[in-house]
Design a protein around this motif. Sequence first.
Motif, PDB file in Angstrom:
ATOM      1  N   GLY A 135       5.621  -1.662  -3.063  1.00  0.00           N
ATOM      2  CA  GLY A 135       4.185  -1.809  -2.849  1.00  0.00           C
ATOM      3  C   GLY A 135       3.552  -2.697  -3.908  1.00  0.00           C
ATOM      4  N   MET A 263       3.223   2.517   5.317  1.00  0.00           N
ATOM      5  CA  MET A 263       2.499   2.646   4.060  1.00  0.00           C
ATOM      6  C   MET A 263       2.048   4.068   3.762  1.00  0.00           C
ATOM      7  N   PHE A 268       4.004   4.885  -2.036  1.00  0.00           N
ATOM      8  CA  PHE A 268       3.335   3.610  -1.777  1.00  0.00           C
ATOM      9  C   PHE A 268       1.967   3.626  -2.466  1.00  0.00           C
TER      10      PHE A 268
END
Length: 342
Positions: A135, A263, A268
């Motif tokens: 991320g 996500m 993340f």
Amino acid sequence: MAETPVDPPGLDLARLRSRLERELPGLLQGPLRADLIEGGRSNLTYVLGDGASRWVLRRPPLGHVLATAHDMGREYRVMTALRDTGVPVPRTLLLDPDDETLGAPWYLMEYVSGTAHRDVAPLAALGERRVHALGQRLVDTLATLHRIDPAAVGLADFGRPEGYLERQLRRWSKQLAASRSRDLPELDRLHARLAERLPASPAPALVHGDYRLDNVLVDDADTITAVLDWEMSTLGDPLTDIGLLVMYTELAGVGGGIIPSAMTAPGFPKADEIVSRYADATGRRAEDLDWYVAFASFKLAAVAEGIHYRFRQGRTLGAGFERAGEMAPILARHGLSTLKES
């Protein structure tokens, strides 16, 4: 006897082969085959192969195509320009801007290995530490794009930064009107609120236009090997990219998976970390981030309505399009909520 390759929807393999042999002699070593990559919601993407090598071809969707929304030349030009920068992009091979070969413009690029993470389970299986690092890498790659001097890569004329946000809002309102098949009062209200609160843009940069996790390819070492889907790229307000990434993070998994769920994987980065890391890397402070997130919601709603319109006409290819119509109300409510409207 060898089986004759079957033309997938949107491709004529015989005509395509003839064009490739003329423009790129020696490229093909065997029978040309093609498979449509499922999961795309806009331009069509095919993997071509001749038994020895693979390539990727992109063309606009079939049927109802909105003006300026599926510009093959734009994708091709920006990826070609970014080839030797720190932004990983596939190597471009051929652009055909005419309709003669496939009935629409198209381009060919190299095939890049990697995973486009859409679903949460495969990403979560990497573990929180790797997910978090990926991320961060996603944000860092966007920051690298926004630090590039457009003139240095031949893209000084790639857009008109002055009045960019006003034009974008007007453009997506027109795109929505061109695909409208029902009343959407919440989306109309969101458009009005965005127009009332238009912020002043920071210094312009190269903008991707649809930057999110499943628009990049990631290898087994968690390295981003390619940034894909440049169809909405331009020279404009870079905070539209970070607002869009935040919106995708906040709505991950919503709408029956229409917005990718990857996500939501543990580890993340959350929206505040994304914004903070981006600001540290670029020096750009997203003081009006709520507006940009709300605008991202409006833009994606217009895209979803275009998909819904084509689905109702029977002009979409692949699975999952039947739920696109759910998205506009969800996105409108999210945009209004972001702007603090009950």
